[in-house]
Design an enzyme around this catalytic site. Structure first.
Site, PDB file in Angstrom:
ATOM      1  N   LYS A  54      53.517  49.794  34.159  1.00 37.23           N
ATOM      2  CA  LYS A  54      52.894  50.911  34.885  1.00 37.23           C
ATOM      3  C   LYS A  54      53.641  51.209  36.181  1.00 37.23           C
ATOM      4  O   LYS A  54      53.849  52.377  36.538  1.00 37.23           O
ATOM      5  CB  LYS A  54      51.417  50.597  35.167  1.00 37.23           C
ATOM      6  CG  LYS A  54      50.566  50.574  33.902  1.00 37.23           C
ATOM      7  CD  LYS A  54      49.153  50.047  34.158  1.00 37.23           C
ATOM      8  CE  LYS A  54      48.427  49.873  32.820  1.00 37.23           C
ATOM      9  NZ  LYS A  54      47.025  49.413  32.990  1.00 37.23           N
ATOM     10  N   GLN A  98      43.551  46.178  37.049  1.00 35.09           N
ATOM     11  CA  GLN A  98      43.998  45.809  35.705  1.00 35.09           C
ATOM     12  C   GLN A  98      42.940  44.953  35.013  1.00 35.09           C
ATOM     13  O   GLN A  98      42.446  43.979  35.584  1.00 35.09           O
ATOM     14  CB  GLN A  98      45.338  45.049  35.795  1.00 35.09           C
ATOM     15  CG  GLN A  98      45.890  44.609  34.451  1.00 35.09           C
ATOM     16  CD  GLN A  98      46.221  45.781  33.537  1.00 35.09           C
ATOM     17  OE1 GLN A  98      46.709  46.820  33.978  1.00 35.09           O
ATOM     18  NE2 GLN A  98      45.927  45.636  32.252  1.00 35.09           N
ATOM     19  N   ASP A 121      41.943  55.373  36.612  1.00 36.76           N
ATOM     20  CA  ASP A 121      41.627  54.880  35.267  1.00 36.76           C
ATOM     21  C   ASP A 121      40.369  55.564  34.715  1.00 36.76           C
ATOM     22  O   ASP A 121      40.049  55.411  33.541  1.00 36.76           O
ATOM     23  CB  ASP A 121      41.407  53.357  35.295  1.00 36.76           C
ATOM     24  CG  ASP A 121      42.545  52.597  34.642  1.00 36.76           C
ATOM     25  OD1 ASP A 121      43.415  53.242  34.029  1.00 36.76           O
ATOM     26  OD2 ASP A 121      42.572  51.357  34.743  1.00 36.76           O
TER      27      ASP A 121
HETATM   28  C1  BQF Z   1      53.351  50.849  22.909  1.00 36.63           C
HETATM   29  C2  BQF Z   1      45.661  47.188  27.096  1.00 36.63           C
HETATM   30  C3  BQF Z   1      44.201  45.865  25.719  1.00 36.63           C
HETATM   31  C4  BQF Z   1      43.670  45.238  26.846  1.00 36.63           C
HETATM   32  C5  BQF Z   1      44.109  45.593  28.100  1.00 36.63           C
HETATM   33  C6  BQF Z   1      52.972  51.023  25.364  1.00 36.63           C
HETATM   34  C7  BQF Z   1      51.154  49.874  26.424  1.00 36.63           C
HETATM   35  C8  BQF Z   1      50.819  49.322  25.208  1.00 36.63           C
HETATM   36  C9  BQF Z   1      51.526  49.641  24.066  1.00 36.63           C
HETATM   37  C10 BQF Z   1      50.379  49.572  27.658  1.00 36.63           C
HETATM   38  C11 BQF Z   1      46.703  48.181  27.290  1.00 36.63           C
HETATM   39  C12 BQF Z   1      47.328  48.880  26.136  1.00 36.63           C
HETATM   40  C13 BQF Z   1      47.153  48.447  28.589  1.00 36.63           C
HETATM   41  C14 BQF Z   1      52.608  50.476  24.144  1.00 36.63           C
HETATM   42  C15 BQF Z   1      48.263  49.397  28.876  1.00 36.63           C
HETATM   43  C16 BQF Z   1      48.187  50.047  26.558  1.00 36.63           C
HETATM   44  O1  BQF Z   1      54.548  51.151  22.971  1.00 36.63           O
HETATM   45  O2  BQF Z   1      52.717  50.879  21.843  1.00 36.63           O
HETATM   46  C17 BQF Z   1      52.243  50.737  26.507  1.00 36.63           C
HETATM   47  O3  BQF Z   1      50.978  49.222  28.643  1.00 36.63           O
HETATM   48  N1  BQF Z   1      49.008  49.689  27.689  1.00 36.63           N
HETATM   49  C18 BQF Z   1      46.524  47.774  29.670  1.00 36.63           C
HETATM   50  O4  BQF Z   1      46.871  47.991  30.817  1.00 36.63           O
HETATM   51  O5  BQF Z   1      45.545  46.895  29.458  1.00 36.63           O
HETATM   52  C19 BQF Z   1      45.108  46.567  28.223  1.00 36.63           C
HETATM   53  C20 BQF Z   1      45.182  46.834  25.840  1.00 36.63           C
END
Ligand code: BQF
Length: 293
Positions: A54, A98, A121
């Site tokens: 991010k 987060q 968010d």
């Molecule tokens: C991709 C997240 C579960 C729990 C907490 C790109 C992300 C993921 C996949 C990413 C996620 C999921 C995030 C891909 C942020 C999505 O190429 O498929 C980016 O960074 N995500 C999070 O911050 O917390 C989570 C999933």
């Protein structure tokens, strides 16, 4: 027949370029760059990696940012204090906590302490209420990203039966409300672990959104021929052929469903990158709204 794959990485890249152009225009007018503060608690490697992604994406879009990292044993009161202070800080436009948080921290208390006008968010109850009632706020990034994927792929939503599998506050519930809004005009069904006839409901959908958190949950027999299938899942599946011992898989049985659906998002490279792109969009929007306050 084979589904057209929806290139989330590509569409997210396009949005990130658009955000970069708008940030450049904004700063050329004499404004300082948008600023995103990320709060990271504990030592979950996946969370740390999401946060790095991010921050990197923010920098590429011309958005400034910093991570405030806390140990897993930080008192809840200290986090509340930090989030409140960021909410009053005039140099901060967006605040992101987060998730997940350690077990002794109540996430709704921390998220509830985020200034609603910096809640990029879109997760606190003020923004949830704004979404439900159709007022301007911040949309949660994953639901907003899913809608962008549909609209930029020319997949119609008006009157379309959208079946959402999963009722979380992060994806299922806000997405249902977003899809119901005027302009999108979908007909929405939310299914969950207690739903009877889930398979039949899914099979009646024009658009299926899978946000359950179980690999291969959506099988071929749950998809109507020609449907659009959006896969929100990110599951680790054991894979000895990989050096790290696992691969990422969505909630959809990709190889089977791709022969049935008309549109399908891959994992990785589908919804995930869109979540990040929408975070950047929200942070820019927060900065622009703040000057109007
Ligand atoms: C991709 C997240 C579960 C729990 C907490 C790109 C992300 C993921 C996949 C990413 C996620 C999921 C995030 C891909 C942020 C999505 O190429 O498929 C980016 O960074 N995500 C999070 O911050 O917390 C989570 C999933």
């Amino acid at each position: 027949m084979s589904a057209q794959l929806i290139d989330g990485r590509g569409i997210a890249g396009q949005i990130r370029t658009e955000v970069r152009a708008e940030v450049d225009r904004w700063t050329a007018q004499g404004h300082r760059p948008p600023y995103l503060a990320v709060v990271l608690v504990g030592d979950n490697p996946a969370s740390a990696s999401y946060v790095r992604g991010k921050i990197r994406a923010s920098q590429e879009a011309g958005i400034m940012g910093d991570t405030l990292a806390f140990g897993a044993d930080v008192p809840e009161s200290e986090l509340l204090e930090t989030v409140s202070r960021l909410g009053r800080d005039k140099s901060v436009d967006g605040i992101l906590v987060q998730l997940p948080l350690p077990a002794h921290i109540r996430p709704d208390r921390i998220i509830g302490a985020v200034n609603p006008d910096k809640d990029v968010d879109g997760l606190n109850t003020i923004n949830a209420g704004r979404l439900v009632t159709g007022r301007a706020g911040f949309l949660p990034c994953t639901p907003a990203g899913i809608v962008e994927l549909l609209t930029r792929s020319d997949i119609p939503t008006c009157g379309q039966h959208t079946v959402i599998l999963g009722r979380s506050n992060l994806v299922g519930k806000p997405l249902a409300n977003l899809m119901l809004r005027k302009g999108l005009d979908a007909t929405v069904t939310i299914c969950h672990s207690r739903t009877r006839n889930l398979k039949a409901l899914a099979r009646s959908a024009d658009i299926v959104v899978a946000a359950i958190g179980r690999a291969c949950f959506v099988t071929e027999d749950m998809v109507k021929p020609g449907a659009a299938v959006i896969d929100v899942g990110i599951n680790r599946v054991e894979d000895p052929s990989r050096t790290r011992g696992y691969r990422l898989a969505g909630d959809v049985d990709f190889e089977a469903v791709r022969h049935k659906a008309a549109h399908l998002t891959p994992v990785p490279g589908g919804v995930g990158p869109m979540t990040i792109a929408m975070l950047l969009k929200n942070t820019l929007l927060a900065a622009q709204r703040h000057t109007g306050l």
